[in-house]
Write a protein that holds these residues in place. Structure first.
Motif, mmCIF file in Angstrom:
data_model
loop_
_atom_site.group_PDB
_atom_site.id
_atom_site.type_symbol
_atom_site.label_atom_id
_atom_site.label_comp_id
_atom_site.label_asym_id
_atom_site.label_seq_id
_atom_site.Cartn_x
_atom_site.Cartn_y
_atom_site.Cartn_z
ATOM 1 N N THR A 8 2.840 32.145 97.462
ATOM 2 C CA THR A 8 3.287 33.505 97.152
ATOM 3 C C THR A 8 2.111 34.364 96.722
ATOM 4 O OG1 THR A 8 3.763 32.918 94.847
ATOM 5 C CG2 THR A 8 5.569 32.701 96.449
ATOM 6 N N THR A 9 2.248 35.660 96.947
ATOM 7 C CA THR A 9 1.250 36.638 96.528
ATOM 8 C C THR A 9 1.975 37.835 95.923
ATOM 9 O OG1 THR A 9 1.253 37.654 98.723
ATOM 10 C CG2 THR A 9 -0.411 35.949 98.300
ATOM 11 N N THR A 10 1.243 38.688 95.290
ATOM 12 C CA THR A 10 1.828 39.908 94.739
ATOM 13 C C THR A 10 2.004 40.932 95.849
ATOM 14 O OG1 THR A 10 0.750 39.520 92.608
ATOM 15 C CG2 THR A 10 1.547 41.754 93.056
ATOM 16 N N GLY A 11 3.176 41.500 95.933
ATOM 17 C CA GLY A 11 3.442 42.508 96.959
ATOM 18 C C GLY A 11 4.065 41.900 98.193
ATOM 19 N N ASP A 37 13.785 40.557 93.260
ATOM 20 C CA ASP A 37 12.340 40.817 93.276
ATOM 21 C C ASP A 37 11.720 40.575 94.646
ATOM 22 O OD1 ASP A 37 12.585 38.075 93.358
ATOM 23 O OD2 ASP A 37 11.018 37.682 91.866
ATOM 24 N N PHE A 38 12.548 40.499 95.678
ATOM 25 C CA PHE A 38 12.015 40.224 97.023
ATOM 26 C C PHE A 38 10.875 41.171 97.408
ATOM 27 C CE2 PHE A 38 12.230 41.152 101.625
ATOM 28 C CZ PHE A 38 11.857 39.907 102.128
ATOM 29 N N PRO A 39 11.007 42.493 97.199
ATOM 30 C CA PRO A 39 9.915 43.384 97.618
ATOM 31 C C PRO A 39 8.622 43.193 96.820
ATOM 32 C CG PRO A 39 11.977 44.595 97.312
ATOM 33 C CD PRO A 39 12.162 43.251 96.684
ATOM 34 N N ALA A 40 8.726 42.574 95.651
ATOM 35 C CA ALA A 40 7.543 42.438 94.809
ATOM 36 C C ALA A 40 6.734 41.186 95.104
ATOM 37 C CB ALA A 40 7.954 42.427 93.334
ATOM 38 N N VAL A 41 7.275 40.288 95.891
ATOM 39 C CA VAL A 41 6.620 39.002 96.141
ATOM 40 C C VAL A 41 6.393 38.813 97.637
ATOM 41 C CG1 VAL A 41 6.757 36.500 95.821
ATOM 42 C CG2 VAL A 41 7.775 38.030 94.115
ATOM 43 N N GLY A 42 5.193 38.414 97.984
ATOM 44 C CA GLY A 42 4.906 38.053 99.371
ATOM 45 C C GLY A 42 5.030 36.551 99.554
ATOM 46 N N TYR A 43 5.683 36.145 100.619
ATOM 47 C CA TYR A 43 5.931 34.720 100.861
ATOM 48 C C TYR A 43 5.256 34.278 102.157
ATOM 49 C CZ TYR A 43 9.659 35.195 97.380
ATOM 50 O OH TYR A 43 10.369 35.442 96.227
ATOM 51 N N ASP A 44 4.731 33.066 102.113
ATOM 52 C CA ASP A 44 4.179 32.421 103.316
ATOM 53 C C ASP A 44 4.751 31.001 103.339
ATOM 54 O OD1 ASP A 44 2.773 31.371 105.431
ATOM 55 O OD2 ASP A 44 0.819 32.117 104.746
ATOM 56 N N ILE A 45 5.680 30.780 104.250
ATOM 57 C CA ILE A 45 6.411 29.508 104.296
ATOM 58 C C ILE A 45 6.231 28.867 105.669
ATOM 59 C CG2 ILE A 45 8.661 28.388 104.105
ATOM 60 C CD1 ILE A 45 9.574 30.745 102.401
ATOM 61 N N ALA A 46 5.820 27.616 105.692
ATOM 62 C CA ALA A 46 5.766 26.817 106.923
ATOM 63 C C ALA A 46 6.629 25.582 106.703
ATOM 64 C CB ALA A 46 4.328 26.421 107.250
ATOM 65 N N ASP A 47 7.547 25.332 107.632
ATOM 66 C CA ASP A 47 8.479 24.232 107.400
ATOM 67 C C ASP A 47 8.948 23.666 108.730
ATOM 68 O OD1 ASP A 47 10.028 22.470 105.941
ATOM 69 O OD2 ASP A 47 11.726 23.844 105.744
ATOM 70 N N HIS A 48 9.252 22.383 108.694
ATOM 71 C CA HIS A 48 9.879 21.707 109.829
ATOM 72 C C HIS A 48 10.467 20.390 109.319
ATOM 73 C CE1 HIS A 48 6.014 19.543 109.778
ATOM 74 N NE2 HIS A 48 6.675 18.548 110.334
ATOM 75 N N PRO A 49 11.505 19.874 109.953
ATOM 76 C CA PRO A 49 12.121 18.628 109.476
ATOM 77 C C PRO A 49 11.273 17.410 109.820
ATOM 78 C CG PRO A 49 13.220 19.372 111.468
ATOM 79 C CD PRO A 49 12.253 20.451 111.091
#
Length: 253
Positions: free
Chosen positions: A3-6, A61-73
Motif C-alpha cells: 500500500t501507498t498513500t494516495g 478510506d479507499f481513495p486515500a490508500v493506493g493498493y498493489d495486489i498480485a494473487d493467484h491460487p
C-alpha cells in the motif's frame, strides 16, 4: 499486497487487460490517483480481481490508500463438498446462498454428496419422505454455477451407507449382510451392498441418474475404493440407480 498513500477515486475508471505471463487464474490489481488497472491471465483472474476491487471499495478510506495486489491460487481446483443427505436437504434458496458463499471464497467446484436424497425414477419408496432434489433442481443449479465459474459435481454414494435402500424388501437381497451386523457391541441394520454380485466396470450399465442432464461431471463415491470420475468407474453400483430419474416435482424454491 503493498500500500501507498494516495489511491483512486471510488468512481475511477478501470483499465483491464489480459496478460499471458501471469499464472492461471492470476491477476494484478493497482489503484492510484491516475486510475485503476487490472492485469489478468484469464476470465477467472479478471473475476477475482473485480471481487478484490469491490471489497476494497467498501472501505471508506479507499481513495486515500493506493493498493498493489498480485494473487493467484496455489491449486487449480478448489472444491467445496456439501453433504445433502445426512441433514436437511437444501432448497433452491439455500443452494443459491451456498453458491454465493462458495463464489465469494473463490472455490471453483461445488460437489453435492448424495445417498438417498435424489428422486431416482424407479426408487420412490427410498426417497419419498426425504424432500429429494430432482433432475430439474440440478439443472437449475448447474446454470447458476456457470455464471461465477463454478463447476457443479454430483457425487453419488455407492456400496456403503446404503441403509436407506436396504431397509426396504425390494433391495434387501442386495445386502452383504441382510440380517445386519454387530459393531462396537451394537447391532446395526444392513448398510453395504454385496460387491461380488454388483461390481461394474466402466459405464456398461450406465452412470447413476444423479446428475443426468447436467453439463458438469459426475463422480461416484465408493467407500471401498475411493472416489472415481466419470470415465473410470470401478466400484460396486446398484443397477437400479442407472434406470433414469424422476420428473421434477418442485414448483418453487
Amino acid at each position: 499486497m503493498t500500500t501507498t498513500t494516495g489511491g483512486a477515486a471510488f468512481d475511477a475508471p478501470v483499465n483491464a487487460t489480459a496478460d499471458d505471463i501471469l499464472p492461471a487464474q492470476g491477476y494484478r490489481l493497482r489503484t492510484e490517483p491516475g486510475g485503476i488497472t487490472i492485469r489478468h491471465r484469464d476470465t477467472a483472474g479478471l473475476r477475482y480481481a473485480q471481487q478484490s476491487l469491490d471489497q476494497l471499495r467498501a472501505a471508506s478510506d479507499f481513495p486515500a490508500v493506493g493498493y498493489d495486489i498480485a494473487d493467484h491460487p496455489d491449486f487449480a481446483v478448489l472444491g467445496f463438498l456439501l453433504d445433502i443427505s445426512r441433514d436437511r436437504v437444501p432448497t433452491r434458496r439455500t443452494l443459491e446462498r451456498w453458491l454465493s458463499i462458495v463464489a465469494l471464497a473463490r472455490f471453483n467446484q461445488l460437489e453435492l454428496y448424495c445417498e438417498h436424497t435424489f428422486a431416482f425414477r424407479d426408487h420412490q419408496q427410498v426417497w419419498q419422505d426425504a424432500s429429494p432434489l430432482t433432475a430439474d433442481d440440478l439443472r437449475w443449479l448447474d446454470v447458476r454455477c456457470a455464471a461465477p465459474g463454478i463447476t457443479l459435481v454430483a457425487n453419488q454414494n455407492t456400496f456403503g451407507h446404503m441403509e436407506r435402500f436396504l431397509r426396504h424388501e425390494a433391495y434387501i437381497h442386495r445386502a452383504e449382510n441382510p440380517d445386519g451386523f454387530d459393531r462396537g457391541g451394537v447391532h446395526r441394520p444392513p448398510s453395504t451392498l454385496a460387491p461380488p454380485r454388483y461390481r461394474l466396470r466402466g459405464s456398461a450399465m450406465g452412470l447413476p441418474a444423479f446428475g443426468s442432464g447436467m453439463t458438469s461431471p459426475l463422480v461416484v463415491d465408493d467407500p471401498g475404493g475411493g472416489v472415481t470420475g466419470p470415465g473410470g468407474i470401478d466400484g460396486p453400483l446398484m443397477r437400479g440407480l442407472s434406470t433414469g430419474f424422476a420428473q421434477s416435482r418442485k414448483s418453487s424454491p
